[in-house]
Design a protein around this motif. Structure first.
Motif, PDB file in Angstrom:
ATOM      1  N   ASN A  47       0.808  -1.225   0.000  1.00  0.00           N
ATOM      2  CA  ASN A  47       0.000   0.000   0.000  1.00  0.00           C
ATOM      3  C   ASN A  47       0.838   1.270   0.000  1.00  0.00           C
ATOM      4  O   ASN A  47       0.416   2.285  -0.537  1.00  0.00           O
ATOM      5  CB  ASN A  47      -0.970   0.007   1.183  1.00  0.00           C
ATOM      6  N   ILE A  48       2.016   1.240   0.614  1.00  0.00           N
ATOM      7  CA  ILE A  48       2.862   2.440   0.642  1.00  0.00           C
ATOM      8  C   ILE A  48       3.821   2.489  -0.557  1.00  0.00           C
ATOM      9  O   ILE A  48       4.640   3.394  -0.650  1.00  0.00           O
ATOM     10  CB  ILE A  48       3.638   2.580   1.970  1.00  0.00           C
ATOM     11  N   GLY A  49       3.725   1.505  -1.443  1.00  0.00           N
ATOM     12  CA  GLY A  49       4.536   1.522  -2.655  1.00  0.00           C
ATOM     13  C   GLY A  49       5.952   1.012  -2.500  1.00  0.00           C
ATOM     14  O   GLY A  49       6.776   1.208  -3.380  1.00  0.00           O
ATOM     15  N   ALA A  50       6.237   0.345  -1.388  1.00  0.00           N
ATOM     16  CA  ALA A  50       7.586  -0.167  -1.165  1.00  0.00           C
ATOM     17  C   ALA A  50       7.763  -1.568  -1.731  1.00  0.00           C
ATOM     18  O   ALA A  50       8.888  -2.050  -1.862  1.00  0.00           O
ATOM     19  CB  ALA A  50       7.912  -0.171   0.327  1.00  0.00           C
ATOM     20  N   ALA A  51       6.660  -2.247  -2.043  1.00  0.00           N
ATOM     21  CA  ALA A  51       6.719  -3.629  -2.529  1.00  0.00           C
ATOM     22  C   ALA A  51       5.540  -3.874  -3.463  1.00  0.00           C
ATOM     23  O   ALA A  51       4.606  -3.069  -3.548  1.00  0.00           O
ATOM     24  CB  ALA A  51       6.672  -4.602  -1.351  1.00  0.00           C
ATOM     25  N   GLU A  52       5.597  -5.008  -4.161  1.00  0.00           N
ATOM     26  CA  GLU A  52       4.486  -5.408  -5.017  1.00  0.00           C
ATOM     27  C   GLU A  52       4.210  -6.887  -4.830  1.00  0.00           C
ATOM     28  O   GLU A  52       5.095  -7.657  -4.441  1.00  0.00           O
ATOM     29  CB  GLU A  52       4.792  -5.105  -6.486  1.00  0.00           C
ATOM     30  N   TRP A  53       2.971  -7.275  -5.096  1.00  0.00           N
ATOM     31  CA  TRP A  53       2.587  -8.682  -4.980  1.00  0.00           C
ATOM     32  C   TRP A  53       3.217  -9.464  -6.120  1.00  0.00           C
ATOM     33  O   TRP A  53       3.303  -8.982  -7.254  1.00  0.00           O
ATOM     34  CB  TRP A  53       1.069  -8.842  -5.061  1.00  0.00           C
ATOM     35  N   ILE A  54       3.672 -10.673  -5.820  1.00  0.00           N
ATOM     36  CA  ILE A  54       4.192 -11.576  -6.852  1.00  0.00           C
ATOM     37  C   ILE A  54       3.644 -12.966  -6.603  1.00  0.00           C
ATOM     38  O   ILE A  54       3.293 -13.322  -5.478  1.00  0.00           O
ATOM     39  CB  ILE A  54       5.743 -11.623  -6.873  1.00  0.00           C
ATOM     40  N   GLU A  55       3.563 -13.739  -7.662  1.00  0.00           N
ATOM     41  CA  GLU A  55       3.202 -15.145  -7.522  1.00  0.00           C
ATOM     42  C   GLU A  55       4.403 -15.849  -6.912  1.00  0.00           C
ATOM     43  O   GLU A  55       5.539 -15.578  -7.285  1.00  0.00           O
ATOM     44  CB  GLU A  55       2.878 -15.766  -8.881  1.00  0.00           C
ATOM     45  N   HIS A  56       4.161 -16.734  -5.969  1.00  0.00           N
ATOM     46  CA  HIS A  56       5.271 -17.440  -5.339  1.00  0.00           C
ATOM     47  C   HIS A  56       5.758 -18.536  -6.275  1.00  0.00           C
ATOM     48  O   HIS A  56       5.013 -19.412  -6.680  1.00  0.00           O
ATOM     49  CB  HIS A  56       4.843 -18.044  -4.001  1.00  0.00           C
ATOM     50  N   HIS A  57       6.993 -18.413  -6.653  1.00  0.00           N
ATOM     51  CA  HIS A  57       7.623 -19.420  -7.515  1.00  0.00           C
ATOM     52  C   HIS A  57       9.107 -19.432  -7.227  1.00  0.00           C
ATOM     53  O   HIS A  57       9.634 -18.543  -6.581  1.00  0.00           O
ATOM     54  CB  HIS A  57       7.366 -19.111  -8.992  1.00  0.00           C
ATOM     55  N   SER A  58       9.770 -20.421  -7.714  1.00  0.00           N
ATOM     56  CA  SER A  58      11.219 -20.476  -7.513  1.00  0.00           C
ATOM     57  C   SER A  58      11.884 -20.116  -8.828  1.00  0.00           C
ATOM     58  O   SER A  58      12.192 -20.962  -9.642  1.00  0.00           O
ATOM     59  CB  SER A  58      11.653 -21.871  -7.042  1.00  0.00           C
TER      60      SER A  58
END
Length: 120
Positions: free
Chosen positions: A39-50
């Motif tokens: 929400n604060i723009g420090a990270a983004e959602w990603i699909e968990h994968h290797s």
């Protein structure tokens, strides 16, 4: 799902303070903390994968972190003074950046200052 750092941030993960660089996957954090960072723009959602495109966080003990260098690199003098004021640190208006960083470290307010920077 997990999250990936978009900029340099500091987080507490498994009772350790970890500095993450852009592109590093942030695990494990509570869902609430993940949502806050997105929400604060420090990270983004990603699909968990290797995959090779997501770097694992560099796990550092608190003693291995150079707090002086982090504050010196991440803040110009005016930003550092503003963040120090918000963290409740009292200092003379004409304090040098070097002395302010040392004061922040002495008063054990580094994590407060870094958290304030991430939330901006």
């Amino acid at each position: 799902m997990s999250i990936k750092a978009l900029k340099r941030i500091g987080v507490v993960s498994e009772a350790k303070y970890v500095v993450l660089q852009p592109g590093e996957e942030i695990l494990p954090l509570s869902k609430e903390e993940q949502t806050r960072l997105v929400n604060i723009g420090a990270a983004e959602w990603i699909e968990h994968h290797s995959g090779d495109d997501v770097k694992p966080p560099q796990d550092k003990e608190a003693d291995d972190i150079n707090y002086y260098q982090i504050l010196d690199d991440e803040f110009d003098p005016a930003e550092l003074k503003e963040a120090a004021k918000e963290a409740g640190i009292e200092f003379a208006g004409n304090i040098s950046k070097k002395n302010l960083i040392n004061l922040i470290i002495k008063e054990d307010k580094v994590k407060d200052i870094i958290d304030l920077e991430v939330e901006d």
